[in-house]
Scaffold this motif. Sequence first.
Motif, PDB file in Angstrom:
ATOM      1  N   ARG A 581       0.897  -1.110  -0.061  1.00  0.00           N
ATOM      2  CA  ARG A 581      -0.016   0.054   0.094  1.00  0.00           C
ATOM      3  C   ARG A 581       0.806   1.337  -0.079  1.00  0.00           C
ATOM      4  N   LYS A 582       0.239   2.418  -0.523  1.00  0.00           N
ATOM      5  CA  LYS A 582       1.023   3.656  -0.671  1.00  0.00           C
ATOM      6  C   LYS A 582       0.658   4.283   0.600  1.00  0.00           C
ATOM      7  N   VAL A 583       1.766   4.983   1.265  1.00  0.00           N
ATOM      8  CA  VAL A 583       1.398   5.532   2.549  1.00  0.00           C
ATOM      9  C   VAL A 583       1.424   7.002   2.327  1.00  0.00           C
ATOM     10  N   VAL A 584       2.498   7.671   1.845  1.00  0.00           N
ATOM     11  CA  VAL A 584       2.655   9.364   1.769  1.00  0.00           C
ATOM     12  C   VAL A 584       3.106   9.547   0.212  1.00  0.00           C
ATOM     13  N   HIS A 585       2.463  10.269  -0.674  1.00  0.00           N
ATOM     14  CA  HIS A 585       3.046  11.054  -1.738  1.00  0.00           C
ATOM     15  C   HIS A 585       2.790  12.477  -1.671  1.00  0.00           C
ATOM     16  N   SER A 586       3.766  13.105  -2.151  1.00  0.00           N
ATOM     17  CA  SER A 586       3.719  14.588  -2.039  1.00  0.00           C
ATOM     18  C   SER A 586       3.125  15.093  -3.328  1.00  0.00           C
ATOM     19  N   GLY A 587       2.639  14.140  -4.214  1.00  0.00           N
ATOM     20  CA  GLY A 587       2.125  14.634  -5.349  1.00  0.00           C
ATOM     21  C   GLY A 587       2.759  14.401  -6.627  1.00  0.00           C
ATOM     22  N   GLU A 588       2.175  14.669  -7.730  1.00  0.00           N
ATOM     23  CA  GLU A 588       2.880  14.304  -9.318  1.00  0.00           C
ATOM     24  C   GLU A 588       4.175  15.163  -9.392  1.00  0.00           C
ATOM     25  N   GLY A 589       5.366  14.347  -9.486  1.00  0.00           N
ATOM     26  CA  GLY A 589       6.716  14.911  -9.471  1.00  0.00           C
ATOM     27  C   GLY A 589       7.227  15.097  -8.357  1.00  0.00           C
ATOM     28  N   GLY A 590       6.442  14.797  -6.946  1.00  0.00           N
ATOM     29  CA  GLY A 590       7.203  15.002  -5.848  1.00  0.00           C
ATOM     30  C   GLY A 590       7.947  13.974  -5.339  1.00  0.00           C
ATOM     31  N   PHE A 597      10.765   3.579  10.852  1.00  0.00           N
ATOM     32  CA  PHE A 597       9.690   3.557  11.688  1.00  0.00           C
ATOM     33  C   PHE A 597      10.153   4.020  13.097  1.00  0.00           C
ATOM     34  N   SER A 598       9.013   4.527  13.642  1.00  0.00           N
ATOM     35  CA  SER A 598       9.046   5.089  15.049  1.00  0.00           C
ATOM     36  C   SER A 598       9.087   3.545  15.701  1.00  0.00           C
ATOM     37  N   PRO A 599       9.725   3.791  16.990  1.00  0.00           N
ATOM     38  CA  PRO A 599       9.934   2.603  18.041  1.00  0.00           C
ATOM     39  C   PRO A 599       8.534   1.761  18.225  1.00  0.00           C
ATOM     40  N   ASN A 600       7.539   2.327  18.101  1.00  0.00           N
ATOM     41  CA  ASN A 600       6.295   1.528  18.301  1.00  0.00           C
ATOM     42  C   ASN A 600       5.651   1.062  17.049  1.00  0.00           C
ATOM     43  N   SER A 601       6.319   1.379  15.962  1.00  0.00           N
ATOM     44  CA  SER A 601       6.228   0.809  14.609  1.00  0.00           C
ATOM     45  C   SER A 601       4.679   1.386  14.107  1.00  0.00           C
ATOM     46  N   LYS A 602       4.262   2.447  14.869  1.00  0.00           N
ATOM     47  CA  LYS A 602       2.877   3.245  14.250  1.00  0.00           C
ATOM     48  C   LYS A 602       2.946   4.139  13.426  1.00  0.00           C
ATOM     49  N   SER A 603       4.241   4.882  13.413  1.00  0.00           N
ATOM     50  CA  SER A 603       4.564   5.951  12.450  1.00  0.00           C
ATOM     51  C   SER A 603       5.811   5.860  11.731  1.00  0.00           C
ATOM     52  N   LEU A 604       5.965   6.855  11.145  1.00  0.00           N
ATOM     53  CA  LEU A 604       7.155   6.822  10.062  1.00  0.00           C
ATOM     54  C   LEU A 604       7.817   8.190   9.890  1.00  0.00           C
ATOM     55  N   VAL A 605       9.107   8.333  10.223  1.00  0.00           N
ATOM     56  CA  VAL A 605       9.511   9.794   9.749  1.00  0.00           C
ATOM     57  C   VAL A 605      10.561   9.571   8.345  1.00  0.00           C
ATOM     58  N   ASP A 636      -0.808   4.760   8.167  1.00  0.00           N
ATOM     59  CA  ASP A 636      -1.956   4.640   7.239  1.00  0.00           C
ATOM     60  C   ASP A 636      -1.699   5.997   6.377  1.00  0.00           C
ATOM     61  N   GLY A 637      -0.716   6.765   6.582  1.00  0.00           N
ATOM     62  CA  GLY A 637      -0.541   8.145   5.996  1.00  0.00           C
ATOM     63  C   GLY A 637      -1.473   9.099   6.365  1.00  0.00           C
ATOM     64  N   SER A 638      -2.122   9.079   7.600  1.00  0.00           N
ATOM     65  CA  SER A 638      -2.611  10.208   8.304  1.00  0.00           C
ATOM     66  C   SER A 638      -1.925  10.926   9.018  1.00  0.00           C
ATOM     67  N   ASN A 639      -2.460  12.311   9.599  1.00  0.00           N
ATOM     68  CA  ASN A 639      -1.620  12.999  10.476  1.00  0.00           C
ATOM     69  C   ASN A 639      -0.161  13.330  10.081  1.00  0.00           C
ATOM     70  N   ILE A 640       0.089  13.782   8.853  1.00  0.00           N
ATOM     71  CA  ILE A 640       1.444  14.337   8.532  1.00  0.00           C
ATOM     72  C   ILE A 640       1.750  15.474   9.187  1.00  0.00           C
ATOM     73  N   GLN A 641       2.778  15.688   9.867  1.00  0.00           N
ATOM     74  CA  GLN A 641       3.317  16.581  10.531  1.00  0.00           C
ATOM     75  C   GLN A 641       4.912  17.034  10.133  1.00  0.00           C
ATOM     76  N   ARG A 642       4.871  18.395   9.803  1.00  0.00           N
ATOM     77  CA  ARG A 642       6.391  18.913   9.504  1.00  0.00           C
ATOM     78  C   ARG A 642       7.040  19.225  10.735  1.00  0.00           C
ATOM     79  N   LEU A 643       8.369  18.597  10.945  1.00  0.00           N
ATOM     80  CA  LEU A 643       9.384  18.652  11.962  1.00  0.00           C
ATOM     81  C   LEU A 643      10.262  19.593  11.791  1.00  0.00           C
ATOM     82  N   THR A 644      10.780  19.936  10.215  1.00  0.00           N
ATOM     83  CA  THR A 644      11.813  21.066  10.412  1.00  0.00           C
ATOM     84  C   THR A 644      11.404  22.157   9.427  1.00  0.00           C
ATOM     85  N   HIS A 645      11.905  23.310   9.738  1.00  0.00           N
ATOM     86  CA  HIS A 645      11.583  24.465   8.730  1.00  0.00           C
ATOM     87  C   HIS A 645      12.615  25.217   8.504  1.00  0.00           C
ATOM     88  N   ASN A 646      13.114  24.816   7.292  1.00  0.00           N
ATOM     89  CA  ASN A 646      14.469  26.069   6.927  1.00  0.00           C
ATOM     90  C   ASN A 646      14.651  25.983   5.249  1.00  0.00           C
TER      91      ASN A 646
END
Length: 698
Positions: A581-590, A597-605, A636-646
């Motif tokens: 399954r596809k999790v995250v795609h930033s769009g065409e050309g992205g 994986f996170s330590p509890n396997s429920k998230s991805l960085v 599952d691709g939900s709850n996308i959060q941006r951690l760095t801003h530069n």
Amino acid sequence: MAPQTLPHILSFLLLSFSIFSKLGTTTESTASSIAFTTLGRSRYFFDLFFLPTSQNPEEPVAETQLTDGFSVNYNGFFPSLSSSLLSSLLSSSPPSSMDALLYVSERNGSSNIYLDLFVPAKGGGSFLLPARLQFPLLRQSSHLSRVSMKDKPALAGDDLIYVSTHEPSSSPRRSWAAVYSTHLATGQTRRLTPYGVSDFSPAVSPSGNWTAVASSGARGWSGEVEELKVGIFVFRTADGSGRTLVVDHGGWPCWADESTLYFHRQSSDGWWSIYRAKISIGIGVSLVSVDRITPPGFHAFTPAVSAAAPKLIAVATRRSSSQFRHIELIEVGDGGITYVEVTRPVRPNSHHFNPFFSPDASRVGYHRCRGRSNGGSPPLLLESIKSLAPEAFSLFRIDGSFPSFSHDGKRIAFVGLPGVFVVNSDGSDGRREIFSGNAFPTAWDWKREGVIYTSHGPDFATESTNVDIISITLHDDDAKSQPSIKKLTSGGKNNAFPSPSPDGKWVVFRSGRSGHKNLYIMDALEGEAAGLQHLTDGPWSDTMCNWSPDGEWIAFASDRDNPGSGSFAIYMVHPNGTGLRKVVHSGEGGRTNHPWFSPNSKSLVFTSDYAGVSAEPISNPHHYQPYGDIFIANIDGSNIQRLTHNSYEDGTPTWTPLFLEPTDVAESLQGSARCNFDDCHWLNIKGEVTESLHGKSC
């Protein structure tokens, strides 16, 4: 903006606020740490300097350092301060004479805009610096969504005008960069950029009534590395009204007077050049004329002008006679154009960025790296970055690519391209090279202590290139013994990105042996000699794989949506080949790459261009991909959060269950700056061959 659009965007922002506020309670049950690398950034520190605009080129004077040599300081502005603002800052009557500097600083793990006041010494003269009064101008809100990049500041009366990335855009690959106005006495903030639009590089007119920006309008970002497809818009500084497109191709505007704008753009002959736009401001704003100021034959960009000397332009240049960008003055007179070198006679072998004038045009400022050389190996330490949810995880930048933590969290492995290194996670005992060849990336075995997997061979290479998986075993019981190296694959064919299973039995990796880069699984001890499982198969590239700590999933990056395009999304598959399954795609050309994986396997960085680009690329040192921030998301691709801003290239993140205290250790590295970076590789001079990795992936 259509009436129905604003409620949609506001709903998106409210949803983002809700997500931010819940971060750390729904994503991770225990505190952990994320580490990532930024291309070159850990190896240099910027400070702001100035030189007089009038000097004898035969006897150049020494430059004056303006900022305090602490952290990274850039994009300066000499403001004219109102007495009311000075009184509110000082809570007393200001001195009769005072100099000021406005600039961006990344100290203390986050970006803010600072104002430094310099009180002249007794006996007269300025910048003798008996006292420096320093004020962070934007209040550090406890609101989680306020973590952002702050950039390109200017003052309009008591209002600070700047770029911030704290509000999410309404769609992937649309920049979060927008222009804001903050009244410094009250903190009241107004967004001047319409929602759904991205603005960069603001400049306030001499009267303060108008602001010009480089804007992509409502168009999303399509991946431009060299020049953003931006135009010059002008609007009222007070409220953003009267917004008008005056130049449809141009960036980095600056005002000479209320009817004259200078800007840069890449000309049809390939040279970056300075242009002058004459505009008419009446009931509306309209363009009168556009003239090219600098001729072909050299690059000129990031112009600055002072109303005190409107025919004097400061620019950064790249000429064929130097490998470095330098600040020059261009005087536009009736008899033609004259050029005066400013920085090259003083520091010929340093890059100088983004000039700015003092109000009286007697001084020209800029920023440059303050390190002394391009050599040396500073101690490897972690730089603490402000976390969205500090109670859930700490966030660190590391001076090394492809980092990974040992499973007890005590050591970090990383690559130096070339070389594989190990360092204690607390920074003690220095770094130890355990393999001298070119290698990428790193991953620790879950069961066998001191075993690290990597791949040996060229990076960014074709499917048939000779690259093989190796394991490196550290012998800590004998400090003098060399690590043991074992080759796990044979025949090359670009075998890379090994990731071991949590039971210690298997290793998943990427291989080009079929003619395409797909995923395979082999025995962790015997390698492919004990057999292979072909996990994914197809005429595309599946790569950058990571095995989840619970053993259930393998995450990887793939261009299978458009093979060969350079566009990557994150996918997951079970180790038995089911459940793709596809999790995250930033769009065409992205591009969305390097999942972990996170330590509890429920998230991805991961790293992604999901938030577009945050600044004009030419205003920065070279980055292969001047986008790429660190994000997290649920599997599952939900709850996308941006951690760095530069405006740098952040990548290759890793996630450990160890919680590292967010001590800002990077500030202790001030004497270790190496200035080890290049100018933008795509600034070709006289047909010189340059390197570009745009559109490629390891």
